[in-house]
Design an enzyme around this catalytic site. Structure first.
Site, PDB file in Angstrom:
ATOM      1  N   PHE A 223      27.243  36.686  42.218  1.00 19.91           N
ATOM      2  CA  PHE A 223      26.004  36.931  41.574  1.00 19.91           C
ATOM      3  C   PHE A 223      25.876  38.483  41.078  1.00 19.91           C
ATOM      4  CE2 PHE A 223      21.400  37.277  41.415  1.00 19.91           C
ATOM      5  CZ  PHE A 223      20.976  36.357  40.758  1.00 19.91           C
TER       6      PHE A 223
ATOM      7  N   ALA B 218      25.576  32.304  46.349  1.00 23.60           N
ATOM      8  CA  ALA B 218      25.711  31.820  47.847  1.00 23.60           C
ATOM      9  C   ALA B 218      25.407  30.363  48.223  1.00 23.60           C
ATOM     10  CB  ALA B 218      24.796  32.691  48.758  1.00 23.60           C
ATOM     11  N   LEU B 219      24.621  29.721  47.648  1.00 25.07           N
ATOM     12  CA  LEU B 219      24.343  28.297  47.938  1.00 25.07           C
ATOM     13  C   LEU B 219      25.216  27.406  47.563  1.00 25.07           C
ATOM     14  CD1 LEU B 219      20.436  28.047  46.973  1.00 25.07           C
ATOM     15  CD2 LEU B 219      21.293  27.759  49.102  1.00 25.07           C
ATOM     16  N   GLU B 220      25.952  27.920  46.596  1.00 24.67           N
ATOM     17  CA  GLU B 220      27.043  27.046  46.124  1.00 24.67           C
ATOM     18  C   GLU B 220      28.399  27.060  46.953  1.00 24.67           C
ATOM     19  OE1 GLU B 220      24.206  27.198  43.436  1.00 24.67           O
ATOM     20  OE2 GLU B 220      25.380  29.009  43.801  1.00 24.67           O
TER      21      GLU B 220
ATOM     22  N   ILE C 214      20.070  39.683  48.066  1.00 28.72           N
ATOM     23  CA  ILE C 214      19.557  40.773  48.218  1.00 28.72           C
ATOM     24  C   ILE C 214      18.006  40.157  48.257  1.00 28.72           C
ATOM     25  CG2 ILE C 214      18.783  43.229  47.368  1.00 28.72           C
ATOM     26  CD1 ILE C 214      21.669  43.538  46.249  1.00 28.72           C
TER      27      ILE C 214
ATOM     28  N   THR D 164      10.264  37.278  45.849  1.00 25.35           N
ATOM     29  CA  THR D 164      10.067  35.800  46.180  1.00 25.35           C
ATOM     30  C   THR D 164      10.579  35.285  47.320  1.00 25.35           C
ATOM     31  OG1 THR D 164      11.565  34.777  44.968  1.00 25.35           O
ATOM     32  CG2 THR D 164       9.583  35.410  43.802  1.00 25.35           C
TER      33      THR D 164
ATOM     34  N   HIS E  89      12.799  33.169  47.600  1.00 25.52           N
ATOM     35  CA  HIS E  89      14.089  32.513  47.402  1.00 25.52           C
ATOM     36  C   HIS E  89      15.085  33.235  48.074  1.00 25.52           C
ATOM     37  CE1 HIS E  89      17.085  30.506  44.744  1.00 25.52           C
ATOM     38  NE2 HIS E  89      17.675  31.776  44.639  1.00 25.52           N
TER      39      HIS E  89
END
Length: 148
Positions: A13, A44-46, A75, A79, A81
């Protein structure tokens, strides 16, 4: 005794920071005499899903890995997220490590800003990529010692 073979799963990312994390991880693994493959995921979620896919692949006569190194950067933004990505990626890695007895070095960094990020990814500073790789190697040795 054979050299450990690891899979580095890196989230790209933030490309420049990903390069620095990967440099540290590769250096640590090469210094230890380990071999490795590198795969890239969007974020990171993957990362946990990619590790699970690698396990499934090993079950189907694919490459078998002794351990895994998870590298990514989250980072904080404006929000919620940040909290979701930070918490869920860490939880999923821990779930995999515990349920599958997997040696995983967690190098998914969660920081407030770019300054904190760079201080952690540079090999000349905190070298968290190298730290994650060395953690994975340590857990591989622990698993062997405990008969896993």
């Amino acid at each position: 005794m054979s050299k450990p073979h690891l899979l580095i799963v890196e989230a790209r990312f933030y490309d420049d920071m990903a390069d620095a994390l990967l440099e540290g991880a590769k250096f640590a693994l090469e210094e230890a005499g380990a071999t490795y493959d590198v795969i890239t995921v969007p974020g990171a979620l993957e990362i946990p899903a990619a590790i699970a896919m690698a396990l499934d692949g090993a079950d189907n006569d694919g490459t078998e890995y002794d351990g895994f190194v998870a590298l990514g950067m989250v980072i904080r933004g404006e929000t919620y997220h940040f909290d979701i990505v930070s918490n869920e990626s860490s939880r999923a890695l821990m779930d995999l490590a515990v349920s599958e007895s997997l040696p995983i070095g967690n190098g998914i960094l969660t920081v407030e800003n770019d300054e904190q990020a760079w201080a952690r990814v540079r090999r000349s500073d905190k070298d968290k990529g190298g730290f994650a790789a060395r953690a994975a190697l340590t857990m591989i040795e622990l698993k062997k010692k405990l008969g896993g």
